[in-house]
Design an enzyme around this catalytic site. Structure first.
Site, PDB file in Angstrom:
ATOM      1  N   GLU A   1      19.812 -13.441   6.473  1.00 25.02           N
ATOM      2  CA  GLU A   1      18.631 -13.009   7.217  1.00 25.02           C
ATOM      3  C   GLU A   1      17.603 -14.127   7.375  1.00 25.02           C
ATOM      4  O   GLU A   1      17.557 -15.064   6.581  1.00 25.02           O
ATOM      5  CB  GLU A   1      17.951 -11.829   6.503  1.00 25.02           C
ATOM      6  CG  GLU A   1      18.814 -10.608   6.324  1.00 25.02           C
ATOM      7  CD  GLU A   1      19.423 -10.550   4.933  1.00 25.02           C
ATOM      8  OE1 GLU A   1      19.831  -9.459   4.516  1.00 25.02           O
ATOM      9  OE2 GLU A   1      19.493 -11.612   4.265  1.00 25.02           O
TER      10      GLU A   1
ATOM     11  N   CYS B   1      18.477  -9.806  10.421  1.00 25.31           N
ATOM     12  CA  CYS B   1      19.763 -10.501  10.372  1.00 25.31           C
ATOM     13  C   CYS B   1      20.364 -10.585  11.769  1.00 25.31           C
ATOM     14  O   CYS B   1      19.714 -10.282  12.765  1.00 25.31           O
ATOM     15  CB  CYS B   1      20.708  -9.783   9.416  1.00 25.31           C
ATOM     16  SG  CYS B   1      21.088  -8.074   9.904  1.00 25.31           S
TER      17      CYS B   1
ATOM     18  N   HIS C   1      20.855  -5.372   2.125  1.00 25.56           N
ATOM     19  CA  HIS C   1      21.615  -5.348   3.374  1.00 25.56           C
ATOM     20  C   HIS C   1      23.008  -5.894   3.123  1.00 25.56           C
ATOM     21  O   HIS C   1      23.173  -6.895   2.422  1.00 25.56           O
ATOM     22  CB  HIS C   1      20.888  -6.140   4.462  1.00 25.56           C
ATOM     23  CG  HIS C   1      19.493  -5.657   4.679  1.00 25.56           C
ATOM     24  ND1 HIS C   1      19.215  -4.510   5.374  1.00 25.56           N
ATOM     25  CD2 HIS C   1      18.309  -6.127   4.232  1.00 25.56           C
ATOM     26  CE1 HIS C   1      17.915  -4.305   5.362  1.00 25.56           C
ATOM     27  NE2 HIS C   1      17.339  -5.265   4.674  1.00 25.56           N
TER      28      HIS C   1
END
Length: 532
Positions: free
Chosen positions: A44, A117, A422
């Site tokens: 990210e 991201c 994530h």
């Protein structure tokens, strides 16, 4: 339009039934036809912009809510420039946590944290963010110059921008095609920024751009003034071990764990097909238990009081409160009822077979994420999770300090923290990230314990850890604690530490560590992006 999540307030232990606890809303339109098939770039981009050093001492015309006074609709407009959508929001007293189609966005009274991201264009949202802080939140700002195409822009206190090296840099858009382009874009807006590359140039590395306190905006360009490019300093060697401690409540701490080469079998838990199978097993088990208990739970009905069968009468009522919110008791099957015939087919709720928040909650519970900051210690903690099609997982956590703190005090302003997770589980580009600003001293666990817990969830082949801490106030008292912390961080079970880089930044200590599995045979890291 954002609609309230289906958690009725009358549930005794529902988080939304308690005043002051985090409240969740879901943007159902943004979750339609959301597909992660084309997601490829897990690492990210992370932007953190502070407009004040304190959440309780806001400058200019900013009210006590600061940035939290800005409506969700205004933030969504800014996020459109970044190319991501809001899936849901956890609102709390000190921070609002937005779960996005591509990562997360956190809004405090005095700062914002935006993490995205894929091929998102995070920095394209920066000018609008500064304008919102100026015009919507009332922070001190530079007046717009329409004739020069310059919009109003709030003057930040500090700015941080960072990311890991991209795996597929040629797929990025706008200023994100290279670190040099990103630095140039930031230099056009801020004066006196510093850029760093941390790690090996031919190995895993991490980029950071940081401004000093009381950041100055860069004036608009003119024919007689040229913007000087900030040189990126390469830090690829160990420096002196800096003292590390967290005793001052105004100090700032951020832990980030970036993991690659996830164990393929373990990563299947972040695929919709596998998560749905787990959910089905748990649902059927609870359904069968409910059927077995249905008849005995009714008790005996006295024959001499047939009037007790009136519609408003409850038989053998007992008070029951559950210590945790159970997603399987809140699905659409609640109203179908169970009978005593175990051969009757059970209806499997649709929300346990499709992407969304329900399966996201299942995954956060079964993978162990919910236990990083457990409700036994943080009773008001709330996790907002989402599972994508055909795979992929995102979660935000809002973690109020145990016992809370008086509103309006310095301690109260920092009484709520966050974490975000994530996951991109596909083997060709597997990646997972965990970030938190929950102070280590508050959770009662060493930083190494948190790292060990998180790494145990995702089982990466290799990973890096960055620990960003405001400088301690007592260097002498912190030295021994720092040495112990360093020793513990060098002993993550099943992994060997390959690199450790410690750097003294302006007001912060930064420690970067890189690890590989003890039996790692996966070869060199996939660089993707090479620092020139």
């Amino acid at each position: 339009m954002v609609g309230s999540v289906d958690i009725p307030k009358h549930y005794t232990e529902s988080p939304s039934s308690h005043i002051g606890t985090p409240h969740l809303t879901i943007n159902k339109e943004a979750t339609i036809d959301l597909d992660s098939s084309n997601a490829f770039e897990g690492p990210e981009k992370l932007l953190e912009v502070w407009f004040s050093a304190s959440a309780t001492d806001l400058p200019g015309q900013a009210g006590p809510l600061g940035l939290k006074a800005v409506s969700a609709e205004v933030w969504k407009e800014m996020l459109d420039l970044v190319n991501c959508k809001v899936l849901s929001v956890i609102e709390s007293e000190h921070v609002d946590a937005y779960l996005l189609s591509e990562s997360s966005f956190f809004v405090f009274p005095h700062k914002v944290v935006l993490k995205t991201c894929g091929t998102t264009t995070l920095l394209w949202g920066l000018p609008r963010l500064l304008e919102i802080a100026a015009l919507q939140a009332g922070f001190p700002h530079v007046a717009p110059q329409p004739s020069k195409g310059v919009t109003a822009a709030a003057t930040p206190y500090r700015v941080f921008y960072s990311r890991k090296n991209f795996l597929f840099p040629d797929q990025q858009r706008g200023p994100h095609r290279s670190w040099r382009d990103e630095v140039a874009y930031l230099d056009q807006r801020f004066q006196g920024g510093s850029a760093y590359m941390i790690g090996k140039m031919n190995g895993e590395h991490w980029y950071l751009y940081i401004t000093g306190p009381d950041t100055t905006l860069t004036p608009p360009p003119s024919p007689d003034r040229e913007i000087v490019e900030t040189e990126t300093k390469v830090m690829s060697y160990p420096q002196r071990l800096l003292p590390e401690t967290m005793t001052d409540e105004e100090e700032d701490e951020t832990l980030e764990i970036l993991m690659t080469d996830l164990d393929e079998k373990n990563a299947r838990q972040f695929y919709l097909e596998d998560a749905s199978a787990v959910a089905e097993g748990r649902f059927l088990q609870k359904a069968r238990e409910a059927r077995k208990n249905a008849i005995p739970a009714l008790g005996s009905i006295p024959e001499e009081h047939p009037e007790s069968l009136g519609g408003s009468t409850v038989l053998n009522t007992t008070t029951h409160t559950d210590s945790s919110f159970d997603v399987f008791e809140q699905t659409s099957s609640d109203h179908s009822g169970f009978n005593s015939d175990e051969d009757d087919p059970l209806t499997f709720p649709e929300e346990l077979t499709t992407e969304g928040h329900t399966l996201g909650t299942v995954v956060s519970e079964t993978c162990g994420l919910a236990d990083v900051y457990p409700t036994s210690k943080y009773p008001d903690a709330r996790i907002d999770a989402y599972l994508f099609t055909p795979c992929g997982f995102s979660a935000n956590g809002v973690i109020p300090a145990p016992g809370g703190a008086p509103v309006g005090t310095k301690k109260g302003s920092d009484a709520t923290h966050y974490f975000t997770v994530h996951v991109t589980p596909e083997p060709q580009c597997s990646y997972a990230s965990f970030e938190t600003n929950v102070p280590a001293h508050q959770c009662g666990r060493e930083t190494s314990d948190i790292v060990d817990h998180v790494v145990g969830i995702f089982k990466p082949g290799r990973f890096s850890v960055t620990l960003f801490e405001a400088k301690p106030t007592d260097d002498v008292a912190a030295a021994a604690k720092a040495a112990k912390k360093s020793k513990n961080m060098d002993a993550i079970k099943g992994y060997k530490r390959v690199d450790r880089i410690v750097h003294d930044l302006d007001g912060y200590d930064l420690v970067f560590r890189y690890y590989e599995k003890d039996d790692w045979k996966g070869g060199k890291p996939r660089l993707g992006e090479v620092m020139h």
